[in-house]
Scaffold this motif. Structure first.
Motif, PDB file in Angstrom:
ATOM      1  N   SER A   1      44.387  40.497  46.557  1.00 40.77           N
ATOM      2  CA  SER A   1      44.887  41.423  47.507  1.00 40.77           C
ATOM      3  C   SER A   1      44.494  43.152  46.985  1.00 40.77           C
ATOM      4  N   GLY A   2      43.919  44.467  47.689  1.00 35.97           N
ATOM      5  CA  GLY A   2      44.504  46.080  46.826  1.00 35.97           C
ATOM      6  C   GLY A   2      42.981  46.430  47.188  1.00 35.97           C
ATOM      7  N   GLY A   3      42.144  45.941  48.353  1.00 35.51           N
ATOM      8  CA  GLY A   3      40.495  46.441  48.772  1.00 35.51           C
ATOM      9  C   GLY A   3      41.240  46.922  49.529  1.00 35.51           C
ATOM     10  N   GLY A   4      39.478  47.916  49.845  1.00 38.25           N
ATOM     11  CA  GLY A   4      40.087  48.711  51.042  1.00 38.25           C
ATOM     12  C   GLY A   4      39.153  50.275  51.127  1.00 38.25           C
ATOM     13  N   LEU A   5      38.875  50.883  52.013  1.00 40.72           N
ATOM     14  CA  LEU A   5      38.167  51.884  52.394  1.00 40.72           C
ATOM     15  C   LEU A   5      38.452  52.997  51.091  1.00 40.72           C
ATOM     16  N   VAL A   6      37.647  53.760  50.038  1.00 43.30           N
ATOM     17  CA  VAL A   6      38.121  55.218  49.350  1.00 43.30           C
ATOM     18  C   VAL A   6      37.188  55.577  49.535  1.00 43.30           C
ATOM     19  N   GLN A   7      37.513  57.035  49.187  1.00 40.62           N
ATOM     20  CA  GLN A   7      36.319  58.156  48.973  1.00 40.62           C
ATOM     21  C   GLN A   7      35.546  58.041  47.145  1.00 40.62           C
ATOM     22  N   ALA A   8      34.695  58.038  47.649  1.00 47.16           N
ATOM     23  CA  ALA A   8      34.013  58.509  46.179  1.00 47.16           C
ATOM     24  C   ALA A   8      35.204  59.341  45.196  1.00 47.16           C
TER      25      ALA A   8
ATOM     26  N   SER B   1      40.617  56.078  43.329  1.00 43.81           N
ATOM     27  CA  SER B   1      41.431  55.182  43.528  1.00 43.81           C
ATOM     28  C   SER B   1      41.369  53.784  43.701  1.00 43.81           C
ATOM     29  N   LEU B   2      41.925  52.341  42.907  1.00 44.75           N
ATOM     30  CA  LEU B   2      42.403  51.951  43.880  1.00 44.75           C
ATOM     31  C   LEU B   2      42.601  50.305  42.854  1.00 44.75           C
ATOM     32  N   ARG B   3      43.759  49.684  43.186  1.00 44.22           N
ATOM     33  CA  ARG B   3      44.366  49.254  41.924  1.00 44.22           C
ATOM     34  C   ARG B   3      44.187  47.797  43.014  1.00 44.22           C
ATOM     35  N   LEU B   4      43.228  46.458  42.668  1.00 46.59           N
ATOM     36  CA  LEU B   4      42.784  44.671  42.647  1.00 46.59           C
ATOM     37  C   LEU B   4      44.352  44.157  41.922  1.00 46.59           C
ATOM     38  N   SER B   5      44.653  43.686  42.954  1.00 44.14           N
ATOM     39  CA  SER B   5      45.362  42.590  42.064  1.00 44.14           C
ATOM     40  C   SER B   5      45.226  40.727  42.386  1.00 44.14           C
ATOM     41  N   CYS B   6      45.980  39.718  41.536  1.00 44.85           N
ATOM     42  CA  CYS B   6      45.159  38.780  42.231  1.00 44.85           C
ATOM     43  C   CYS B   6      46.644  37.733  41.266  1.00 44.85           C
ATOM     44  N   ALA B   7      46.923  37.105  42.497  1.00 46.35           N
ATOM     45  CA  ALA B   7      48.055  35.979  41.709  1.00 46.35           C
ATOM     46  C   ALA B   7      47.501  34.753  42.294  1.00 46.35           C
TER      47      ALA B   7
ATOM     48  N   PRO C   1      30.212  54.910  44.678  1.00 45.26           N
ATOM     49  CA  PRO C   1      29.423  54.262  46.395  1.00 45.26           C
ATOM     50  C   PRO C   1      29.098  53.036  45.670  1.00 45.26           C
ATOM     51  N   GLU C   2      28.043  52.904  44.363  1.00 43.85           N
ATOM     52  CA  GLU C   2      28.090  51.598  44.004  1.00 43.85           C
ATOM     53  C   GLU C   2      28.832  50.538  43.032  1.00 43.85           C
ATOM     54  N   ASP C   3      30.011  50.749  43.561  1.00 42.24           N
ATOM     55  CA  ASP C   3      31.502  50.079  43.287  1.00 42.24           C
ATOM     56  C   ASP C   3      31.012  49.218  44.639  1.00 42.24           C
ATOM     57  N   THR C   4      31.171  49.444  46.230  1.00 43.81           N
ATOM     58  CA  THR C   4      31.426  48.669  46.785  1.00 43.81           C
ATOM     59  C   THR C   4      31.010  47.430  46.853  1.00 43.81           C
ATOM     60  N   ALA C   5      31.699  46.513  46.845  1.00 42.47           N
ATOM     61  CA  ALA C   5      31.325  45.097  46.719  1.00 42.47           C
ATOM     62  C   ALA C   5      32.515  44.098  47.021  1.00 42.47           C
ATOM     63  N   VAL C   6      32.481  43.340  47.263  1.00 41.24           N
ATOM     64  CA  VAL C   6      33.595  42.126  47.040  1.00 41.24           C
ATOM     65  C   VAL C   6      33.790  41.647  46.178  1.00 41.24           C
TER      66      VAL C   6
ATOM     67  N   GLY D   1      38.681  33.310  43.757  1.00 38.89           N
ATOM     68  CA  GLY D   1      39.704  33.563  44.748  1.00 38.89           C
ATOM     69  C   GLY D   1      38.798  33.808  46.115  1.00 38.89           C
ATOM     70  N   LYS D   2      38.733  33.865  47.167  1.00 40.43           N
ATOM     71  CA  LYS D   2      37.917  34.498  48.250  1.00 40.43           C
ATOM     72  C   LYS D   2      37.757  35.588  48.175  1.00 40.43           C
ATOM     73  N   GLY D   3      38.214  36.360  47.336  1.00 44.16           N
ATOM     74  CA  GLY D   3      37.247  37.635  47.630  1.00 44.16           C
ATOM     75  C   GLY D   3      37.995  38.908  47.898  1.00 44.16           C
ATOM     76  N   THR D   4      38.079  40.397  48.093  1.00 48.10           N
ATOM     77  CA  THR D   4      38.892  41.293  48.700  1.00 48.10           C
ATOM     78  C   THR D   4      37.425  42.475  48.116  1.00 48.10           C
ATOM     79  N   LEU D   5      36.747  43.184  49.879  1.00 49.88           N
ATOM     80  CA  LEU D   5      36.107  43.770  49.748  1.00 49.88           C
ATOM     81  C   LEU D   5      37.315  45.085  49.341  1.00 49.88           C
ATOM     82  N   VAL D   6      36.340  46.153  48.688  1.00 50.54           N
ATOM     83  CA  VAL D   6      35.277  46.895  48.222  1.00 50.54           C
ATOM     84  C   VAL D   6      35.086  48.374  48.730  1.00 50.54           C
ATOM     85  N   THR D   7      35.055  48.913  49.504  1.00 52.24           N
ATOM     86  CA  THR D   7      34.138  50.305  49.871  1.00 52.24           C
ATOM     87  C   THR D   7      34.453  51.250  49.677  1.00 52.24           C
ATOM     88  N   VAL D   8      33.059  51.593  48.867  1.00 48.93           N
ATOM     89  CA  VAL D   8      33.703  53.651  48.190  1.00 48.93           C
ATOM     90  C   VAL D   8      32.455  54.538  48.967  1.00 48.93           C
ATOM     91  N   SER D   9      33.100  54.976  50.118  1.00 48.55           N
ATOM     92  CA  SER D   9      32.174  55.865  51.013  1.00 48.55           C
ATOM     93  C   SER D   9      31.922  57.390  49.497  1.00 48.55           C
TER      94      SER D   9
END
Length: 122
Positions: free
Chosen positions: A7-14, A17-23, A87-92, A113-121
């Protein structure tokens, strides 16, 4: 059986910051290694960061100094704090766990896991 949920993926500007979690769920006694991998469109899955027990970390050169992996062994969770995103961090982003001891058996293989999408604009 063991399941990993990110969890924790999403859209963020260059620069953001984002914080991903995995349980990891299941009747788990211990996990040897947990980590994060990512796969960008039309690229192979690559290692981002891993942490083995007790506390040895490994980072891809591209994220050193920007990303930090951490674990909560009591909760069977792993986190990825991502700062100064590009932007180059954009990935699942996929969570991985290896060397899992449960109440019924030991799993040497890795779980994903099934992955979480991170998109950096930009």
């Amino acid at each position: 059986q063991v399941q990993l949920v990110e969890s924790g993926g999403g859209l963020v500007q260059a620069g953001g910051s984002l914080r991903l979690s995995c349980a990891a769920s299941g009747t788990i006694f211990s996990i040897n290694a947990m980590g994060w991998y990512r796969q960008a469109p039309e690229k192979q899955r690559e290692l981002v960061a891993t942490e083995t027990s007790p506390g040895t970390t490994n980072y891809a050169d591209s994220v050193k100094g920007r990303f930090t992996i951490s674990r909560d062994n009591a909760k069977n969770m792993v986190y990825l704090q991502m700062n100064s995103l590009k932007p180059e961090d954009t990935a699942v982003y996929y969570c991985n766990a290896q060397g899992i001891a449960t109440n019924s058996r030991y799993y040497a293989m890795g779980f994903w896991g099934k992955g979480t999408l991170v998109t950096v604009s930009s």
